[in-house]
Design a protein around this motif. Structure first.
Motif, PDB file in Angstrom:
ATOM      1  N   ALA A   1      -5.622   1.583   0.019  1.00 59.75           N
ATOM      2  CA  ALA A   1      -3.376   2.539  -0.196  1.00 59.75           C
ATOM      3  C   ALA A   1      -2.979   1.642  -1.397  1.00 59.75           C
TER       4      ALA A   1
ATOM      5  N   LYS B   1      -5.592   1.731   4.610  1.00 67.85           N
ATOM      6  CA  LYS B   1      -5.025   3.603   4.533  1.00 67.85           C
ATOM      7  C   LYS B   1      -5.225   3.247   6.527  1.00 67.85           C
TER       8      LYS B   1
ATOM      9  N   LEU C   1      -3.035   4.023  -4.464  1.00 66.50           N
ATOM     10  CA  LEU C   1      -4.035   5.303  -3.930  1.00 66.50           C
ATOM     11  C   LEU C   1      -4.627   5.420  -4.634  1.00 66.50           C
TER      12      LEU C   1
ATOM     13  N   ILE D   1       0.679   9.151  -9.544  1.00 66.88           N
ATOM     14  CA  ILE D   1       0.797   8.834  -7.854  1.00 66.88           C
ATOM     15  C   ILE D   1       2.477   9.234  -7.394  1.00 66.88           C
TER      16      ILE D   1
ATOM     17  N   HIS E   1       2.344  11.794  -4.633  1.00 65.68           N
ATOM     18  CA  HIS E   1       1.831  11.582  -3.351  1.00 65.68           C
ATOM     19  C   HIS E   1       2.618  10.319  -2.538  1.00 65.68           C
ATOM     20  N   ILE E   2       3.440   9.926  -3.535  1.00 64.39           N
ATOM     21  CA  ILE E   2       4.178   8.591  -2.203  1.00 64.39           C
ATOM     22  C   ILE E   2       5.266   9.265  -1.494  1.00 64.39           C
TER      23      ILE E   2
ATOM     24  N   GLU F   1       1.214  10.682   1.680  1.00 66.99           N
ATOM     25  CA  GLU F   1       0.156   9.712   1.483  1.00 66.99           C
ATOM     26  C   GLU F   1       0.117   8.346   2.060  1.00 66.99           C
ATOM     27  N   LEU F   2       1.335   7.700   1.689  1.00 70.62           N
ATOM     28  CA  LEU F   2       1.809   6.792   1.127  1.00 70.62           C
ATOM     29  C   LEU F   2       3.303   6.111   1.731  1.00 70.62           C
TER      30      LEU F   2
ATOM     31  N   THR G   1      -0.150   5.802   5.564  1.00 72.81           N
ATOM     32  CA  THR G   1       0.356   4.710   5.304  1.00 72.81           C
ATOM     33  C   THR G   1       1.781   4.027   5.221  1.00 72.81           C
TER      34      THR G   1
END
Length: 314
Positions: free
Chosen positions: A3, A28, A63, A74, A77-78, A154-155, A186
């Protein structure tokens, strides 16, 4: 693919360096704890990894995307919860959650269901109609943390997310983290509450003076830096003082005392060897020994010992 993969990240401000050397890999579907005293560089590192500021040197991939050149790829996704306030003051609590879900293109039915869950888990149900501007600082912090769980990041970066939270909200935050991680999220977590890190984190890194000084599982850090263990043994019959005196002469034992209930407490850096010595001494002295318990050092003690070893004051 990790990750996060960071190599020698650094950030300078004028002649000073807030971060001078951060290299780490975050797997991850795990909780990675990023620990350190105030001013160690934790928040600056998060601000770099979340593309809020550019590193002065070093490289990282988040990622799978290059941190320097792919910030726009990025960000969708965070999720990020920083220490600074970030609220929609003119909205009610439920409106603020709904708005945040809309910004992430969450379908209406889904965001309504998630909002109901978050209102309950974070103790915000009775405040749902209140304007954010009328909430206490603690309630606003609850909302700031809660809303990051409404979308499918995702993160997730959490910079001391439970600061200012009461036990109810803190419990809700930790429960939500566990549930989301079990589904593949994550989490990159900073916290000053070491019991929180010990409970949640799969791995931890400790930063001091802008550099990573140790990394491993909580167990590995406790074993390496935790110091002495406490061994407790109950003497069923006989004089427990005789056992305490015998143990004081044992290698690796730094202290031994007796309690009024017949329990002997022994501090040692070698619990296994001390356990054997206790059994042998009990037999030699004709004592009847009951339960023997080894109490392990916690992550907080290991952290304190590690920082003091570096010349810190924690």
């Amino acid at each position: 693919m990790y990750a996060i993969e960071a190599l020698s990240l650094a950030k300078s401000y004028g002649k000073g360096e807030a971060v001078s050397d951060v290299s780490l890999k975050v797997g991850k579907g795990a909780v990675f704890g990023f620990l350190g005293p105030n001013g160690a560089g934790k928040t600056t590192t998060i601000r770099m990894l979340t593309t809020l500021i550019q590193p002065s040197r070093g490289d990282a991939r988040v990622l799978g995307f290059d941190l320097r050149s792919h910030g726009p790829e990025i960000r969708p996704h965070i999720g990020v919860v920083l220490q600074g306030e970030s609220y929609e003051y003119s909205k009610s609590v439920e409106q603020a959650l709904d708005l945040y879900g809309m910004l992430w293109d969450i379908p209406r039915r889904t965001r309504e269901e998630r909002a109901e869950t978050l209102l309950d888990e974070f103790g915000l149900e009775e405040h749902r109609k209140k304007l954010v501007q009328h909430l206490s600082l603690g309630l606003r912090r609850r909302l700031q943390v809660a809303r990051e769980f409404i979308h499918d990041a995702e993160l997730l970066f959490l910079d001391e997310p439970t600061v200012g939270l009461d036990p109810i909200a803190r419990k809700g935050t930790m429960k939500m983290i566990r549930e989301k991680v079990s589904r593949g999220l994550t989490v990159f977590l900073t916290t000053q509450l070491l019991d929180e890190a010990e409970t949640l984190c799969d791995r931890v890194a400790v930063i001091f003076g802008g550099k990573i000084i140790s990394e491993g599982t909580p167990r590995e850090l406790k074993d390496t830096y935790g110091g002495v263990r406490l061994v407790e043994v109950l003497v069923g019959s006989g004089d427990p003082g005789l056992l305490a005196s015998r143990m004081l002469g044992t290698r690796s034992v730094s202290g031994a005392v007796t309690d009024p209930d017949g329990r002997v407490r022994v501090w040692t850096s070698d619990p296994s060897g001390t356990f054997s010595a206790i059994l042998g001494a009990g037999e030699d002295l004709g004592l009847e020994l009951g339960s023997v318990t080894v109490r392990e050092p916690n992550l907080e003690q290991a952290f304190i010992n590690l920082i003091q070893k570096q010349g810190g004051t924690d």
